[in-house]
Design an enzyme around this catalytic site. Structure first.
Site, PDB file in Angstrom:
ATOM      1  N   GLU A 254      72.596  56.959  55.082  1.00 17.18           N
ATOM      2  CA  GLU A 254      73.835  56.714  54.291  1.00 17.18           C
ATOM      3  C   GLU A 254      74.796  55.791  54.802  1.00 17.18           C
ATOM      4  O   GLU A 254      75.350  55.789  55.834  1.00 17.18           O
ATOM      5  CB  GLU A 254      74.640  57.981  54.066  1.00 17.18           C
TER       6      GLU A 254
ATOM      7  N   LYS B 259      93.630  70.157  55.925  1.00  9.76           N
ATOM      8  CA  LYS B 259      93.623  69.085  57.069  1.00  9.76           C
ATOM      9  C   LYS B 259      93.045  67.816  56.393  1.00  9.76           C
ATOM     10  O   LYS B 259      91.711  67.791  56.011  1.00  9.76           O
ATOM     11  CB  LYS B 259      92.889  69.393  57.966  1.00  9.76           C
TER      12      LYS B 259
ATOM     13  N   GLU C  86      80.125  69.853  51.516  1.00  9.45           N
ATOM     14  CA  GLU C  86      79.450  68.956  50.712  1.00  9.45           C
ATOM     15  C   GLU C  86      79.575  67.812  51.563  1.00  9.45           C
ATOM     16  O   GLU C  86      80.577  67.271  51.889  1.00  9.45           O
ATOM     17  CB  GLU C  86      80.653  68.627  49.581  1.00  9.45           C
TER      18      GLU C  86
ATOM     19  N   CYS D 132      79.564  59.876  47.675  1.00 10.23           N
ATOM     20  CA  CYS D 132      78.283  60.347  48.188  1.00 10.23           C
ATOM     21  C   CYS D 132      77.309  60.644  47.093  1.00 10.23           C
ATOM     22  O   CYS D 132      76.061  60.795  47.363  1.00 10.23           O
ATOM     23  CB  CYS D 132      78.467  61.651  48.830  1.00 10.23           C
TER      24      CYS D 132
END
Length: 486
Positions: free
Chosen positions: A391, A183, A258, A292
């Site tokens: 973040e 996906k 992750e 990231c």
């Protein structure tokens, strides 16, 4: 307009039940193509096809799996120019990044796991001498630890690299004998269908690889909660990862997560500041900060603070922002208008919290269309600011000063995240001493480079599990013990 994309389910290119949605080029705001909107029923059909294909695929000879993965890599590389052009149009990556870091790395990962399919899956356990007792007669018992495929794996991939990230999930999963339901991120899914075309041409049996897409959360939710799915491998935000983990927990599905990062760059007073600025400065440019692992949170010892700010300012000033297809462009757009607005809201929040905008902070001059954010450096930050703790996922670097080594370590560890941190010091022993005390899945010492055989994953809210290299093969397998009397 290009031909509307179809779903790939059970080896068939299938019309979506819910029509199509537009994939937008973040650099031009033009339509790249039409991606299919799958129904929940179609996602379940994809998982069912993967379940049906698992029995045969899991029993194929490793050499056969290796041959198919190698052949797929050849086909991806054969069509490098077209694949890179599509990846660039979908993601807004610069030409060098689309070719070298997206498509080429994706193909390289298939080659790596073609070899990985041939790695031993059995490991002898030392014999054990058992005395007679309730469990049976005395004897010497041998044992094998055998890695078995998990089953059907749902791979939910990120938008920042529509080739390398899917390849890093699909290839090791297939190498171990799993089947997959992929996906892709809704922003740039067309590249993943190109990957599926290469796998089909390479000879992947029907049902082994399935690709389903949708513009909203429904398709991803179905790909997670399908009863045919044994494992979910997800790259994305911590918030979405937490929701996926809750669903997986109810049926004990295996997970590889992750998630987000807020990488601390601990710059000590004896550091090579040119090296540190160059490493940290890649946050501004590489994927426009949408990565990231970026060192976005700079913790610098006071003696080096002003000099590092000066170097980072100069670095940002030399970066060309604009059309990613043009030679010389270093910083392209972020993925969407919504994400640009989010990044800009964080920059404004930083100002309100008391941060000083050293450079950037406004939309760059030049492009009339596209979702651009100027490389932004925020100084005079403190560890309690949201721009320091959360973040941002854009070309934004925040700087926090500290006095001594102990304070620097404490600040680095005072975070919900722990993916990759960094240490800069000219004293390697000192750098390693600090690195070992950082609560992060990885630490770069005087570098932002990575060893692609080293385990990759995060502490705390940055993830669950490890992949990359042989660790990815382990992640997509279950350990089975076989014991026998000698």
């Amino acid at each position: 307009m290009t031909t509307p994309q179809r779903l790939f389910i059970g080896g068939e290119w299938t019309e979506p039940d819910h029509g199509h949605y537009e994939v937008i080029n973040p650099a031009t705001e033009n339509v790249v193509g039409l991606a299919p909107e799958a129904s929940r029923t179609q996602v379940y059909a994809a998982a069912s096809a993967a379940r049906e294909a698992f029995g045969t695929w899991s029993r194929t000879r490793p050499e056969e799996r290796a041959t198919i993965l190698d052949r797929a890599a050849d086909l991806m590389q054969r069509d490098l120019t077209g694949n890179a052009a599509l990846a660039q149009a979908e993601s807004g990556a610069t030409t060098a990044t689309a070719r070298g870091m997206q498509v080429a790395v994706g193909a390289a990962r298939f080659r790596r796991y073609a070899k990985g399919a041939l790695e031993p899956v059995e490991e002898a356990v030392a014999p054990q001498i058992n005395e007679a007792g309730p469990m049976g007669r005395a004897g010497v018992f041998g044992a094998l630890a055998v890695r078995q495929p998990v089953g059907v794996v749902t791979c939910i991939t990120s938008y920042n690299n529509p080739w390398a990230n899917p390849a890093g999930k699909i290839a090791p999963a297939l190498a171990m004998g799993n089947t997959v339901v992929v996906k892709p991120a809704p922003q740039d899914p067309l590249s993943v269908y190109r990957m599926a075309e290469a796998l089909e041409e390479a000879g992947v049996p029907a049902g082994v690889v399935n690709v389903v897409t949708g513009s909203g959360p429904d398709v991803g939710e179905a790909a997670v909660d399908s009863p045919d799915v044994d494992m979910v491998s997800f790259t994305g935000s911590t918030a979405v990862g937490q929701r996926i983990a809750e669903v997986c927990g109810r049926s004990m599905k295996r997970q590889l997560m992750e998630l987000g990062g807020k990488g601390a760059a601990v710059v000590l007073d004896d550091a090579d500041l040119d090296s540190a600025a160059a490493g940290i400065g890649t946050t501004f440019s590489f994927y426009s900060g949408q990565i990231c692992t970026a060192p976005t949170r700079v913790l610098v010892q006071r003696a080096a603070h002003d000099a590092l700010i000066e170097r980072l300012t100069a670095y940002a000033g030399h970066l060309t922002v604009g059309d990613p297809t043009l030679r010389g462009t270093v910083v392209g757009p972020v993925i969407s208008a919504a994400h640009r607005d989010r990044v800009e809201s964080y920059i404004e929040l930083g100002r309100k919290e008391g941060a000083r905008t050293v450079t950037g902070g406004e939309r760059p001059a030049g492009p009339d269309r596209g979702f651009y954010v100027a490389p932004t450096l925020l100084a005079d930050c403190t560890n309690d600011m949201r721009v320091v703790r959360e973040e941002i996922f854009g070309p934004v670097v925040v700087v926090v000063p500290f006095d001594d080594e102990e304070e620097g370590i404490a600040l680095a560890n005072d975070s919900d995240y722990g993916l990759i941190d960094y240490v800069w010091s000219s004293d390697v022993a000192r750098a390693f001493r600090v690195a070992r005390r950082l609560r992060a899945g990885g630490v770069g010492v005087n570098t932002i480079g990575r060893n692609m055989e080293a385990p990759f994953g995060g502490f705390k809210k940055s993830g669950v599990g490890r992949d990359v290299g042989s660790y990815a093969l382990h992640a997509y397998s279950e350990l089975q013990a076989i014991v026998w009397p000698g």
